[in-house]
Write a protein that holds these residues in place. Structure first.
Motif, short mmCIF file in Angstrom:
data_model
loop_
_atom_site.label_atom_id
_atom_site.label_comp_id
_atom_site.label_asym_id
_atom_site.label_seq_id
_atom_site.Cartn_x
_atom_site.Cartn_y
_atom_site.Cartn_z
N ASP A 290 39.67 30.47 28.06
CA ASP A 290 39.92 30.41 29.49
C ASP A 290 40.87 31.51 29.93
O ASP A 290 41.43 31.45 31.02
CB ASP A 290 40.50 29.03 29.85
CG ASP A 290 40.03 28.56 31.22
OD1 ASP A 290 38.91 28.92 31.62
OD2 ASP A 290 40.79 27.84 31.90
N THR A 291 41.07 32.50 29.08
CA THR A 291 42.05 33.54 29.34
C THR A 291 41.56 34.51 30.40
O THR A 291 40.34 34.65 30.63
CB THR A 291 42.38 34.30 28.05
OG1 THR A 291 43.47 35.17 28.28
CG2 THR A 291 41.20 35.14 27.59
N THR A 292 42.50 35.20 31.04
CA THR A 292 42.15 36.24 32.02
C THR A 292 41.59 37.44 31.28
O THR A 292 42.10 37.84 30.22
CB THR A 292 43.41 36.65 32.81
OG1 THR A 292 43.92 35.50 33.47
CG2 THR A 292 43.07 37.71 33.83
N VAL A 293 40.55 38.03 31.82
CA VAL A 293 39.90 39.19 31.19
C VAL A 293 39.87 40.33 32.19
O VAL A 293 39.53 40.13 33.36
CB VAL A 293 38.47 38.85 30.73
CG1 VAL A 293 37.79 40.08 30.13
CG2 VAL A 293 38.49 37.70 29.72
N LEU A 294 40.22 41.53 31.72
CA LEU A 294 40.13 42.74 32.53
C LEU A 294 38.97 43.57 32.01
O LEU A 294 38.96 43.99 30.85
CB LEU A 294 41.43 43.55 32.45
CG LEU A 294 41.46 44.86 33.24
CD1 LEU A 294 41.26 44.61 34.73
CD2 LEU A 294 42.77 45.60 33.00
N ILE A 295 37.97 43.77 32.86
CA ILE A 295 36.78 44.53 32.47
C ILE A 295 36.93 45.95 33.02
O ILE A 295 37.06 46.14 34.23
CB ILE A 295 35.50 43.89 33.00
CG1 ILE A 295 35.39 42.43 32.54
CG2 ILE A 295 34.27 44.67 32.55
CD1 ILE A 295 34.20 41.69 33.12
N GLY A 296 36.93 46.90 32.13
CA GLY A 296 37.02 48.30 32.53
C GLY A 296 35.70 49.01 32.30
O GLY A 296 34.82 48.50 31.62
N GLY A 297 35.60 50.19 32.87
CA GLY A 297 34.38 50.97 32.69
C GLY A 297 34.01 51.69 33.96
O GLY A 297 34.43 51.30 35.06
N PRO A 298 33.24 52.74 33.86
CA PRO A 298 32.86 53.52 35.05
C PRO A 298 31.96 52.72 35.98
O PRO A 298 31.37 51.70 35.61
CB PRO A 298 32.12 54.72 34.45
CG PRO A 298 31.62 54.25 33.13
CD PRO A 298 32.64 53.29 32.62
N SER A 299 31.87 53.19 37.21
CA SER A 299 31.02 52.53 38.20
C SER A 299 29.58 52.51 37.72
O SER A 299 29.06 53.49 37.19
CB SER A 299 31.10 53.26 39.54
OG SER A 299 32.39 53.15 40.08
N GLY A 300 28.93 51.35 37.94
CA GLY A 300 27.52 51.23 37.59
C GLY A 300 27.26 50.93 36.14
O GLY A 300 26.11 50.95 35.70
N SER A 301 28.30 50.61 35.37
CA SER A 301 28.11 50.38 33.93
C SER A 301 27.79 48.92 33.61
O SER A 301 27.50 48.59 32.45
CB SER A 301 29.35 50.83 33.15
OG SER A 301 30.51 50.17 33.62
N GLY A 302 27.87 48.01 34.58
CA GLY A 302 27.51 46.61 34.33
C GLY A 302 28.69 45.67 34.26
O GLY A 302 28.59 44.59 33.65
N LYS A 303 29.79 46.02 34.91
CA LYS A 303 30.97 45.15 34.86
C LYS A 303 30.70 43.79 35.51
O LYS A 303 31.17 42.75 35.04
CB LYS A 303 32.16 45.85 35.55
CG LYS A 303 32.61 47.14 34.86
CD LYS A 303 33.88 47.70 35.44
CE LYS A 303 33.69 48.25 36.84
NZ LYS A 303 32.76 49.39 36.90
N GLU A 304 29.95 43.80 36.61
CA GLU A 304 29.66 42.53 37.28
C GLU A 304 28.79 41.63 36.41
O GLU A 304 28.99 40.42 36.34
CB GLU A 304 28.97 42.80 38.62
CG GLU A 304 28.73 41.55 39.44
CD GLU A 304 28.17 41.84 40.83
OE1 GLU A 304 27.51 40.95 41.39
OE2 GLU A 304 28.41 42.96 41.34
N LEU A 305 27.82 42.22 35.70
CA LEU A 305 26.98 41.44 34.79
C LEU A 305 27.81 40.87 33.64
O LEU A 305 27.57 39.75 33.19
CB LEU A 305 25.84 42.30 34.25
CG LEU A 305 24.73 42.65 35.23
CD1 LEU A 305 23.74 43.61 34.58
CD2 LEU A 305 24.01 41.40 35.71
N ALA A 306 28.78 41.64 33.18
CA ALA A 306 29.65 41.15 32.11
C ALA A 306 30.46 39.96 32.60
O ALA A 306 30.65 38.97 31.87
CB ALA A 306 30.58 42.26 31.63
N ALA A 307 30.93 40.02 33.83
CA ALA A 307 31.68 38.90 34.40
C ALA A 307 30.79 37.66 34.52
O ALA A 307 31.22 36.53 34.24
CB ALA A 307 32.25 39.28 35.77
N GLU A 308 29.55 37.86 34.92
CA GLU A 308 28.62 36.73 35.01
C GLU A 308 28.39 36.11 33.63
O GLU A 308 28.34 34.88 33.49
CB GLU A 308 27.30 37.20 35.60
CG GLU A 308 27.38 37.56 37.08
CD GLU A 308 26.04 38.05 37.62
OE1 GLU A 308 25.07 38.11 36.83
OE2 GLU A 308 25.97 38.38 38.82
N ALA A 309 28.25 36.95 32.61
CA ALA A 309 28.06 36.44 31.26
C ALA A 309 29.26 35.62 30.80
O ALA A 309 29.11 34.56 30.20
CB ALA A 309 27.80 37.60 30.29
#
Length: 575
Positions: A290-309
């Motif tokens: 349940d920890t906070t996660v910081l997703i990094g990466g260039p625009s368009g690399s799939g950060k939103e999909l990673a958050a959904e996963a």
């Protein structure tokens, strides 16, 4: 209670008397005058009781008794004699006689003996019927149990095996001869592991159904992944009779799932490169926490999909997933959007508003472009992360909220923090665990798979006779630097899909800008980024919207970068 009765006596008067008395009592009576007639009758029909005179002319009634018990073992035979002896009575009982009567036989004695014999026959028939029913049920159950592919094991309340099918024997490396009747406490049941404890606990306590998944290592075989399902067995009065355990071999399915996951992706993310395999591994690990996660990466690399996963693979999957693009809203609007506001808190606040954090209660909130929030919003966000408390704008009442926070950014928050543009304490609070999404340039081997995935999506949404990519078109895609990453690739393929009339997509169907010299991949530092943006603006004729598409950026992100680099006056701003 009436029945079919056979009367055997060589004296006609006695035969007729017995026939009349038994017939008046409601019984169907058949008579026989000698041994041979009696045997013929027994071979032809079934009787509920037989009365036999011990003396039958030249043959013995005891001999007929023995023959009758051979032909109809469950039919009671009552012996009648005018010269009783202890020896005759003893032999008759040894041969299976139900009763022994002495002449003269009174009406009451005859009818009493008939009632007793028929009652005895009825009990035997009911017992045999129940036994036959049990045998049929057991045969049917065995056929069903053996016919299913799952392993089935049942035990009694004493913890001893009562049934095991072939599938369970093979799964555990046991034989029915060795296992049947054995106690689950014996070492031979060690491969069953947790299933042994489940069976014993359920059988002895009649506890609720239990489910589990475990690895089983049978003797002389490789490990198997097995799903266990245990249920109590009860009789008609609800009393515990034991338990049954179903073992479902999931080894092949698990291997197939692992294989598919490594080849195709995970929950919307697509790719088979080593970089993406590492992303999948981290996502599966972090999803259970349940920890906070910081997703990094260039625009368009799939950060939103990673958050959904992270959300849908974890325990909060049934809760809400709320997404907020922090760069798309001004400071005052963002604060209200995140934390909510009370009615009258500001001009236009005509009603109470919950805010995204409260809407995400019990689920996950994704804060995209977290690096763009103002210091004031950063401070309020820090309190939410530390205390799980939200205060709506214009209201002093604290509200507790339970939402997992997943933040995403394409900026270097460590650098922004060192420059004083991002709170250091907030950065540390967000950066508990970091997940970096690779750029498309770092995983070019995924381009064919991504292209296949996107073209299949377009085909479902816009059916056209497009068969796929030609080798030359794929080669052109593989040469591109893809500054806009997967998002840019998707836009390029959608353009090509629309302009391809059918068959294979060729280079001529790709957007014109892909045929020009590609924009160089980003290097470190603001100078190279400025050069890339200037190159895109020149190619787009000053159209910022088109330049953003060339770069694979959203318009808001391009405007922010132009402001940061002091280039906001460039371009005509047309959309």
């Amino acid at each position: 209670m009436s029945g079919r009765v056979l009367v055997v006596d060589d004296e006609q008067v006695l035969r007729l008397t017995f026939e009349a008395l038994l017939g008046d009592a409601g019984h169907a009576v058949q008579t026989a005058a000698d041994f041979d007639q009696a045997v013929a009758a027994l071979e032809a029909d079934a009787f509920d009781a037989v009365f036999v005179d011990i003396i039958l002319g030249g043959r013995s009634g005891l001999e007929l008794l023995e023959r009758a018990k051979g032909l109809q073992p469950t039919t009671p035979v009552v012996m009648i004699t005018g010269q009783p002896t202890v020896e005759a009575a003893s032999r008759a009982l040894r041969l299976g006689a139900f009763d022994f009567m002495v002449k003269p036989v009174t009406k009451d004695a005859l009818l009493r003996a008939a009632r007793a014999a028929l009652a005895h026959k009825r009990l035997i028939d009911e017992r045999d019927h129940e036994a036959a029913q049990r045998r049929r049920y057991q045969a049917l159950l065995t056929a069903i149990v053996e016919g299913v592919g799952d392993g089935v094991i049942s035990v009694g309340v004493d913890g001893r095996l009562s049934q095991i099918n072939r599938a369970a024997q093979e799964l555990l490396g046991l034989t029915s001869q060795a296992a049947l009747g054995s106690s689950l406490e014996e070492p031979m049941w060690a491969p069953l592991g947790q299933g042994r404890q489940m069976l014993l606990a359920t059988a002895r306590g009649g506890s609720a159904p239990a489910e589990a998944r475990q690895q089983i290592v049978p003797a002389g075989a490789g490990p198997r992944l097995v799903e266990l399902s245990c249920r109590p067995l009860r009789d008609g009065q609800g009393r515990a009779m034991g338990a049954v355990l179903v073992l479902r071999d999931r080894t092949r399915l698990s291997l197939l799932e692992d294989s598919l996951r490594s080849r195709r992706g995970l929950h919307g993310l697509v790719g088979q490169s080593p970089a993406m395999q590492e992303v999948y591994r981290l996502l599966e690990t972090l999803a259970e926490t349940d920890t906070t996660v910081l997703i990094g990466g260039p625009s368009g690399s799939g950060k939103e999909l990673a958050a959904e996963a992270l959300h849908y693979l974890g325990p909060r999957a049934n809760g809400p997933l709320i997404k907020v693009n922090c760069a798309a809203l001004a400071e005052n609007l963002l604060e209200s959007e995140l934390f909510g506001h009370a009615r009258g808190a500001f001009t236009g606040a005509v009603a109470d508003k919950a805010g995204r954090f409260l809407l995400a209660d019990g689920g996950t909130i994704m804060l995209d472009e977290i690096g763009d929030i103002s210091p004031a919003v950063q401070l309020k966000l820090l309190r939410v992360l530390e205390d799980k408390i939200v205060e709506r704008v214009g209201e002093a009442k604290p509200r507790r909220v339970d939402a997992r926070v997943v933040a995403a950014t394409n900026q270097d928050l460590a650098t922004l923090s060192a420059q004083g543009r991002f709170r250091q304490d907030l950065y540390y609070r967000l950066n508990v665990v970091r997940l970096n999404m690779p750029s498309l340039a770092q995983r070019r081997e995924d381009i064919p798979l991504l292209a296949e995935h996107f073209l299949a999506q377009f085909a479902r949404r816009m059916p056209r006779p497009v068969e796929g990519l030609s080798p030359t078109a794929l080669e052109a895609l593989m040469r591109q630097p893809w500054p806009g990453n997967v998002r840019q690739l998707r836009h390029v393929l959608e353009h090509a899909y629309i302009f391809c009339p059918g068959g294979l997509i060729g280079p001529e169907h790709l957007p014109p800008e892909l045929s020009a010299p590609p924009i160089s991949p980003a290097a470190d530092g603001p100078t190279s980024e400025a050069q890339r943006i200037l190159a895109a603006l020149r190619r787009a004729g000053g159209n910022k919207a088109k330049a953003a598409r060339l770069l694979g950026l959203s318009r808001n992100t391009l405007y922010r970068k132009l402001n940061e680099l002091g280039l906001s006056e460039l371009g005509d701003g047309s959309e």
